[in-house]
Design a protein around this motif. Structure first.
Motif, PDB file in Angstrom:
ATOM      1  N   UNK A  18       0.750  -1.315  -0.076  1.00 28.20           N
ATOM      2  CA  UNK A  18       0.102  -0.012   0.080  1.00 28.20           C
ATOM      3  C   UNK A  18       0.816   1.298  -0.107  1.00 28.20           C
ATOM      4  N   UNK A  19       1.952   1.244   0.802  1.00 32.10           N
ATOM      5  CA  UNK A  19       2.869   2.418   0.847  1.00 32.10           C
ATOM      6  C   UNK A  19       3.630   2.905  -0.629  1.00 32.10           C
ATOM      7  N   UNK A  20       3.611   1.978  -1.501  1.00 29.51           N
ATOM      8  CA  UNK A  20       4.278   2.069  -2.923  1.00 29.51           C
ATOM      9  C   UNK A  20       3.010   2.964  -3.481  1.00 29.51           C
ATOM     10  N   UNK A  21       1.763   2.494  -3.507  1.00 29.22           N
ATOM     11  CA  UNK A  21       0.679   3.242  -4.348  1.00 29.22           C
ATOM     12  C   UNK A  21       0.292   4.361  -3.508  1.00 29.22           C
ATOM     13  N   UNK A  22       0.220   4.554  -2.071  1.00 26.18           N
ATOM     14  CA  UNK A  22       0.048   5.805  -1.579  1.00 26.18           C
ATOM     15  C   UNK A  22       1.317   6.708  -2.017  1.00 26.18           C
ATOM     16  N   UNK A  23       2.292   6.407  -1.944  1.00 27.99           N
ATOM     17  CA  UNK A  23       3.501   7.334  -2.340  1.00 27.99           C
ATOM     18  C   UNK A  23       2.951   7.979  -3.816  1.00 27.99           C
ATOM     19  N   UNK A  24       2.791   7.242  -4.833  1.00 26.78           N
ATOM     20  CA  UNK A  24       2.257   7.691  -5.938  1.00 26.78           C
ATOM     21  C   UNK A  24       1.121   8.500  -5.802  1.00 26.78           C
ATOM     22  N   UNK A  25      -0.040   8.423  -4.991  1.00 25.26           N
ATOM     23  CA  UNK A  25      -1.120   9.460  -4.774  1.00 25.26           C
ATOM     24  C   UNK A  25      -0.458  10.590  -4.371  1.00 25.26           C
ATOM     25  N   UNK A  26       0.288  10.618  -3.152  1.00 19.50           N
ATOM     26  CA  UNK A  26       0.904  11.924  -2.683  1.00 19.50           C
ATOM     27  C   UNK A  26       1.676  12.474  -3.907  1.00 19.50           C
ATOM     28  N   UNK A  27       2.468  11.928  -4.732  1.00 21.64           N
ATOM     29  CA  UNK A  27       3.230  12.651  -5.676  1.00 21.64           C
ATOM     30  C   UNK A  27       2.178  13.198  -6.764  1.00 21.64           C
ATOM     31  N   UNK A  28       1.192  12.555  -7.072  1.00 19.26           N
ATOM     32  CA  UNK A  28       0.208  13.267  -8.042  1.00 19.26           C
ATOM     33  C   UNK A  28      -0.592  14.306  -7.622  1.00 19.26           C
ATOM     34  N   UNK A  29      -0.728  14.363  -6.088  1.00 18.94           N
ATOM     35  CA  UNK A  29      -1.434  15.509  -5.416  1.00 18.94           C
ATOM     36  C   UNK A  29      -0.452  16.619  -5.197  1.00 18.94           C
ATOM     37  N   UNK A  30       0.891  16.465  -5.065  1.00 18.87           N
ATOM     38  CA  UNK A  30       1.624  17.482  -4.916  1.00 18.87           C
ATOM     39  C   UNK A  30       1.797  18.385  -6.243  1.00 18.87           C
TER      40      UNK A  30
END
Length: 123
Positions: free
Chosen positions: A3-15
Motif C-alpha cells: 500500500x505504501x508504494x501506491x500511496x506514495x504515487x497518490x501523494x506525488x500526484x496530489x503534490x
C-alpha cells in the motif's frame, strides 16, 4: 505489492496538482488508454487529462485518509481513499471518495483508471 508504494504515487500526484506540474505527472504515469472519471460527470482520456491540468488552478493543500488497498491480481491493485483538497480560503473543501487502479508496468506502476465520487458536505 505494498500500500505504501501506491500511496506514495497518490501523494506525488496530489503534490503535482499543488505545484502546477499535474499535466506532466499524469501524462507520464497514466497508461496509454487510461481514463479519469471525474466528480463533475466527465470522463477524460490521458490527452484530455493533460490538457485540463495544464490549465487548472493549483490546489493549495490536500489530505488523504481512510486509505485501503484492493488487490485485483498479481500485477494490478486499486487504492481507495477519502481525499480532501483546498484551492483557497474562500472556497469550501473538495471532498470525494477516490479510487486509483494501478497496473505493474516493468519495474513501476501505471495509472489505468482514476475515479471520484463527491461526498456531500453538510449544509
Amino acid at each position: 505489492m505494498d500500500i505504501d508504494e501506491l500511496l506514495d504515487l497518490e501523494h506525488q500526484g496530489w503534490k503535482s496538482l499543488c505545484d502546477g506540474t499535474g499535466g506532466d505527472f499524469y501524462g507520464s504515469i497514466m497508461t496509454a488508454d487510461g481514463v479519469m472519471v471525474l466528480a463533475h460527470g466527465q470522463v477524460f482520456d490521458r490527452t484530455a487529462v493533460v490538457a485540463s491540468l495544464n490549465d487548472a488552478p493549483p490546489w493549495r493543500t490536500y489530505e488523504i485518509t481512510d486509505e485501503r488497498l484492493v488487490r485485483i491480481g498479481d500485477r494490478d491493485a486499486a487504492l481507495v481513499y477519502r481525499g480532501r483538497a483546498y484551492r483557497d480560503d474562500e472556497e469550501p473543501a473538495f471532498v470525494a471518495l477516490m479510487s486509483s487502479v494501478y497496473t505493474r508496468a516493468g519495474d513501476g506502476w501505471k495509472l489505468a483508471l482514476y475515479q471520484q465520487t463527491p461526498v456531500p458536505q453538510p449544509g
